[in-house]
Design a protein around this motif. Structure first.
Motif, mmCIF file in Angstrom:
data_model
loop_
_atom_site.group_PDB
_atom_site.id
_atom_site.type_symbol
_atom_site.label_atom_id
_atom_site.label_comp_id
_atom_site.label_asym_id
_atom_site.label_seq_id
_atom_site.Cartn_x
_atom_site.Cartn_y
_atom_site.Cartn_z
ATOM 1 N N THR A 42 -15.003 19.074 44.856
ATOM 2 C CA THR A 42 -13.544 19.112 44.771
ATOM 3 C C THR A 42 -13.079 17.934 43.922
ATOM 4 O O THR A 42 -13.903 17.194 43.380
ATOM 5 C CB THR A 42 -12.926 19.081 46.186
ATOM 6 O OG1 THR A 42 -11.526 19.291 46.074
ATOM 7 C CG2 THR A 42 -13.175 17.755 46.909
ATOM 8 N N ASN A 59 0.659 20.954 55.119
ATOM 9 C CA ASN A 59 0.559 21.076 53.672
ATOM 10 C C ASN A 59 1.953 20.817 53.117
ATOM 11 O O ASN A 59 2.923 21.404 53.581
ATOM 12 C CB ASN A 59 0.109 22.522 53.415
ATOM 13 C CG ASN A 59 -0.009 22.865 51.970
ATOM 14 O OD1 ASN A 59 0.883 22.561 51.190
ATOM 15 N ND2 ASN A 59 -1.091 23.494 51.618
ATOM 16 N N ARG A 119 -15.318 23.998 50.789
ATOM 17 C CA ARG A 119 -14.332 23.083 50.200
ATOM 18 C C ARG A 119 -12.891 23.556 50.393
ATOM 19 O O ARG A 119 -11.958 22.776 50.273
ATOM 20 C CB ARG A 119 -14.614 22.906 48.709
ATOM 21 C CG ARG A 119 -14.461 24.171 47.892
ATOM 22 C CD ARG A 119 -14.717 23.903 46.442
ATOM 23 N NE ARG A 119 -14.521 25.108 45.637
ATOM 24 C CZ ARG A 119 -14.508 25.126 44.327
ATOM 25 N NH1 ARG A 119 -14.722 24.017 43.664
ATOM 26 N NH2 ARG A 119 -14.301 26.236 43.673
ATOM 27 N N ARG A 166 -2.377 20.904 45.421
ATOM 28 C CA ARG A 166 -2.223 22.067 46.298
ATOM 29 C C ARG A 166 -1.681 21.705 47.669
ATOM 30 O O ARG A 166 -1.163 22.558 48.368
ATOM 31 C CB ARG A 166 -3.573 22.777 46.525
ATOM 32 C CG ARG A 166 -4.301 23.138 45.298
ATOM 33 C CD ARG A 166 -3.887 24.499 44.795
ATOM 34 N NE ARG A 166 -4.481 24.750 43.495
ATOM 35 C CZ ARG A 166 -4.938 25.930 43.104
ATOM 36 N NH1 ARG A 166 -4.861 26.960 43.899
ATOM 37 N NH2 ARG A 166 -5.445 26.078 41.913
ATOM 38 N N HIS A 208 4.954 20.050 61.699
ATOM 39 C CA HIS A 208 3.499 19.988 61.671
ATOM 40 C C HIS A 208 3.079 19.730 60.229
ATOM 41 O O HIS A 208 3.543 20.396 59.302
ATOM 42 C CB HIS A 208 2.921 21.295 62.191
ATOM 43 C CG HIS A 208 1.451 21.410 61.933
ATOM 44 N ND1 HIS A 208 0.570 20.410 62.262
ATOM 45 C CD2 HIS A 208 0.724 22.397 61.341
ATOM 46 C CE1 HIS A 208 -0.644 20.778 61.888
ATOM 47 N NE2 HIS A 208 -0.577 21.972 61.344
ATOM 48 N N GLY A 242 -6.528 30.979 53.647
ATOM 49 C CA GLY A 242 -5.455 30.022 53.352
ATOM 50 C C GLY A 242 -4.160 30.637 52.880
ATOM 51 O O GLY A 242 -3.077 30.275 53.340
ATOM 52 N N ARG A 243 -4.249 31.593 51.972
ATOM 53 C CA ARG A 243 -3.018 32.185 51.409
ATOM 54 C C ARG A 243 -2.214 32.908 52.465
ATOM 55 O O ARG A 243 -0.988 32.875 52.468
ATOM 56 C CB ARG A 243 -3.368 33.151 50.287
ATOM 57 C CG ARG A 243 -3.890 32.387 49.115
ATOM 58 C CD ARG A 243 -3.549 33.041 47.824
ATOM 59 N NE ARG A 243 -3.832 32.065 46.790
ATOM 60 C CZ ARG A 243 -3.777 32.313 45.517
ATOM 61 N NH1 ARG A 243 -3.435 33.494 45.100
ATOM 62 N NH2 ARG A 243 -4.040 31.382 44.645
HETATM 63 N N1 ACO Z 1 -11.348 21.843 45.432
HETATM 64 C C1 ACO Z 1 -11.379 22.466 44.242
HETATM 65 N N2 ACO Z 1 -11.242 23.809 44.118
HETATM 66 C C2 ACO Z 1 -11.034 24.508 45.248
HETATM 67 C C3 ACO Z 1 -10.985 23.899 46.524
HETATM 68 C C4 ACO Z 1 -11.165 22.503 46.577
HETATM 69 N N3 ACO Z 1 -11.111 21.823 47.742
HETATM 70 N N4 ACO Z 1 -10.782 24.860 47.429
HETATM 71 C C5 ACO Z 1 -10.695 26.033 46.782
HETATM 72 N N5 ACO Z 1 -10.843 25.828 45.464
HETATM 73 C C6 ACO Z 1 -10.823 26.803 44.375
HETATM 74 C C7 ACO Z 1 -11.198 28.176 44.833
HETATM 75 O O1 ACO Z 1 -12.594 28.349 44.804
HETATM 76 C C8 ACO Z 1 -10.504 29.034 43.803
HETATM 77 O O2 ACO Z 1 -11.266 29.021 42.625
HETATM 78 P P1 ACO Z 1 -11.384 30.359 41.699
HETATM 79 O O3 ACO Z 1 -9.984 30.647 41.258
HETATM 80 O O4 ACO Z 1 -12.303 29.925 40.612
HETATM 81 O O5 ACO Z 1 -11.933 31.417 42.600
HETATM 82 C C9 ACO Z 1 -9.214 28.285 43.514
HETATM 83 O O6 ACO Z 1 -9.464 26.928 43.937
HETATM 84 C C10 ACO Z 1 -8.026 28.853 44.248
HETATM 85 O O7 ACO Z 1 -8.387 29.046 45.620
HETATM 86 P P2 ACO Z 1 -7.358 29.565 46.668
HETATM 87 O O8 ACO Z 1 -7.970 29.535 48.013
HETATM 88 O O9 ACO Z 1 -6.780 30.866 46.190
HETATM 89 O O10 ACO Z 1 -6.265 28.408 46.543
HETATM 90 P P3 ACO Z 1 -4.773 28.406 47.014
HETATM 91 O O11 ACO Z 1 -3.887 28.235 45.851
HETATM 92 O O12 ACO Z 1 -4.461 29.515 47.975
HETATM 93 O O13 ACO Z 1 -4.732 27.042 47.840
HETATM 94 C C11 ACO Z 1 -4.745 26.251 50.119
HETATM 95 C C12 ACO Z 1 -5.554 26.875 48.982
HETATM 96 C C13 ACO Z 1 -4.335 24.855 49.709
HETATM 97 C C14 ACO Z 1 -5.634 26.188 51.355
HETATM 98 C C15 ACO Z 1 -3.490 27.125 50.363
HETATM 99 O O14 ACO Z 1 -3.825 28.468 50.527
HETATM 100 C C16 ACO Z 1 -2.729 26.679 51.548
HETATM 101 O O15 ACO Z 1 -2.094 25.641 51.534
HETATM 102 N N6 ACO Z 1 -2.731 27.469 52.657
HETATM 103 C C17 ACO Z 1 -2.159 27.066 53.897
HETATM 104 C C18 ACO Z 1 -3.283 26.760 54.779
HETATM 105 C C19 ACO Z 1 -3.064 25.598 55.682
HETATM 106 O O16 ACO Z 1 -2.313 24.677 55.441
HETATM 107 N N7 ACO Z 1 -3.787 25.664 56.766
HETATM 108 C C20 ACO Z 1 -3.783 24.622 57.714
HETATM 109 C C21 ACO Z 1 -4.040 25.163 59.043
HETATM 110 S S1 ACO Z 1 -2.784 26.238 59.530
HETATM 111 C C22 ACO Z 1 -1.514 25.331 59.778
HETATM 112 O O17 ACO Z 1 -1.657 24.204 60.105
HETATM 113 C C23 ACO Z 1 -0.184 25.945 59.568
#
Ligand code: ACO
Length: 321
Positions: free
Chosen positions: A29, A251, A152, A37, A248, A213-214
């Motif tokens: 990462t 993000n 990751r 993000r 909470h 995540g999405r």
């Molecule tokens: N570092 C680098 N690249 C990464 C990482 C990382 N840590 N994690 C994922 N990627 C890559 C993926 O492999 C993907 O690559 P690709 O396009 O080549 O396939 C790309 O980044 C996009 O991945 P997505 O999972 O689609 O990324 P997204 O834009 O959805 O962001 C995130 C991910 C930040 C988790 C987002 O979905 C989110 O914020 N979701 C909310 C989840 C959350 O906050 N959960 C907490 C628990 S629940 C709660 O507390 C409410």
């Protein structure tokens, strides 16, 4: 009318702080990806000898000190966690013992990231029902121990920590201090979106956190803005009446989108996700304690707490500080 009034807050963090750059040495990462993000720049990770109970005890002690009370003044502990020290006994009983308490009820609540809202609402109801006079309500977690450090997409999001409130049943009045109202919800049909793939009754293993995540993101913004409106409507307030929102800390983009949906400026939202990452049930009391100690939340302020987590579960509570 009996109201649960907040007398003191406290928090505790593990010794080790891990920056995004340090994490990037172990996981594929980058600081840039995580920051863009999520808004996270660092997180605290529990080390040897640090557990959910030890962090919860430290936060509870700090909250008792802040309230000018001792454990002898307390007759209830409710602790929210998804990462208990053991399957049983409840971590709350361990904290009770470590604080030198005896005899009074102490139990855990499991509602993951919204656990503190569930614990606070439960303690508030018990105080208003006359079942206890003064409670310590704790959110404490060591999520680092249920993370898949090969994944990751999840392991960069979480951190460890604890926060605590001391609340007291007092004869209240409209406009006075205390918890004004709260709402809790659950939607078990979404259990597979955010879960741990193990447990005592299924695999016999602790398991690791799994998340789409999405989908979490989408549900979080909808559910949080709707529960905030529900609590405000019930209590007869408008979004503009709120002095502070303590959400909470999942993000930064969820915080931003939720605030925007309600027409609340980000200046009124307490943000600690940059420093603490997502500490699940600990995040709301931790953030609240930070904002009290740095002078933002003052006596008399109208404060909204809100959270959503695995289950899904979500909730909000409105209080006058
Ligand atoms: N570092 C680098 N690249 C990464 C990482 C990382 N840590 N994690 C994922 N990627 C890559 C993926 O492999 C993907 O690559 P690709 O396009 O080549 O396939 C790309 O980044 C996009 O991945 P997505 O999972 O689609 O990324 P997204 O834009 O959805 O962001 C995130 C991910 C930040 C988790 C987002 O979905 C989110 O914020 N979701 C909310 C989840 C959350 O906050 N959960 C907490 C628990 S629940 C709660 O507390 C409410």
């Amino acid at each position: 009318m009996i109201r649960s009034v907040l007398l003191g807050t406290g928090s505790a963090l593990p010794r080790d702080c891990v920056s995004n750059a340090e994490l990037a040495k172990r996981v594929d990462t980058s600081d840039e990806w995580i920051r863009e993000r999520t808004g996270i720049t660092q997180r605290y990770i529990a080390g040897e000898g640090e557990t959910t109970a030890s962090l919860g005890t430290a936060a509870a002690k700090a909250a008792l000190d802040d309230a000018g009370l001792s454990i002898a003044d307390i007759d209830l502990i409710v602790l929210a966690t998804a990462t208990p020290d053991n399957t049983f006994p409840a971590t709350a009983t361990k904290v009770q013992h470590q604080l030198g308490g005896k005899g009074f009820p102490a139990f855990d609540v499991a509602a993951v990231c919204s656990g503190f809202l569930y614990a606070l609402s439960t303690a508030d109801a018990m105080l208003r029902a006359g079942m206890a006079k003064r409670a310590i309500v704790i959110g404490a977690e060591t999520f680092s121990r249920i993370l898949d450090w090969e994944d990751r997409a999840t392991c960069v999001l979480f951190g460890d920590g604890a926060g605590a409130f001391v609340i007291e049943a007092q004869d209240g009045q409209d406009g006075g201090a205390g918890i004004i109202g709260s709402k809790l919800h659950a939607a078990g049909e979404h259990g597979e979106i955010l879960y741990v793939d193990g447990g005592p009754s299924t695999t016999g293993e602790v398991g690791k956190l799994r998340m789409k995540g999405r989908e979490v993101f989408r549900h979080a913004v909808t559910n949080l803005s709707s529960v905030l409106s529900e609590v405000l409507d019930d209590a007869g307030f408008q979004p503009a009446d709120i002095d502070w929102v303590v959400p909470h800390q999942a993000n930064l983009r969820i915080l931003d989108a939720t605030a925007r949906k309600l027409g609340l400026p980000m200046e009124k939202v307490v943000v600690t996700v940059d420093r603490h990452a997502n500490t699940s049930a600990a995040s709301v009391p931790l953030a609240y304690d930070v904002a009290v100690k740095d002078g933002r939340i003052k006596k008399g302020d109208l404060v909204m707490l809100e959270a959503m987590g695995g289950g899904f579960t979500w909730g909000a509570a409105l209080l006058r500080a």
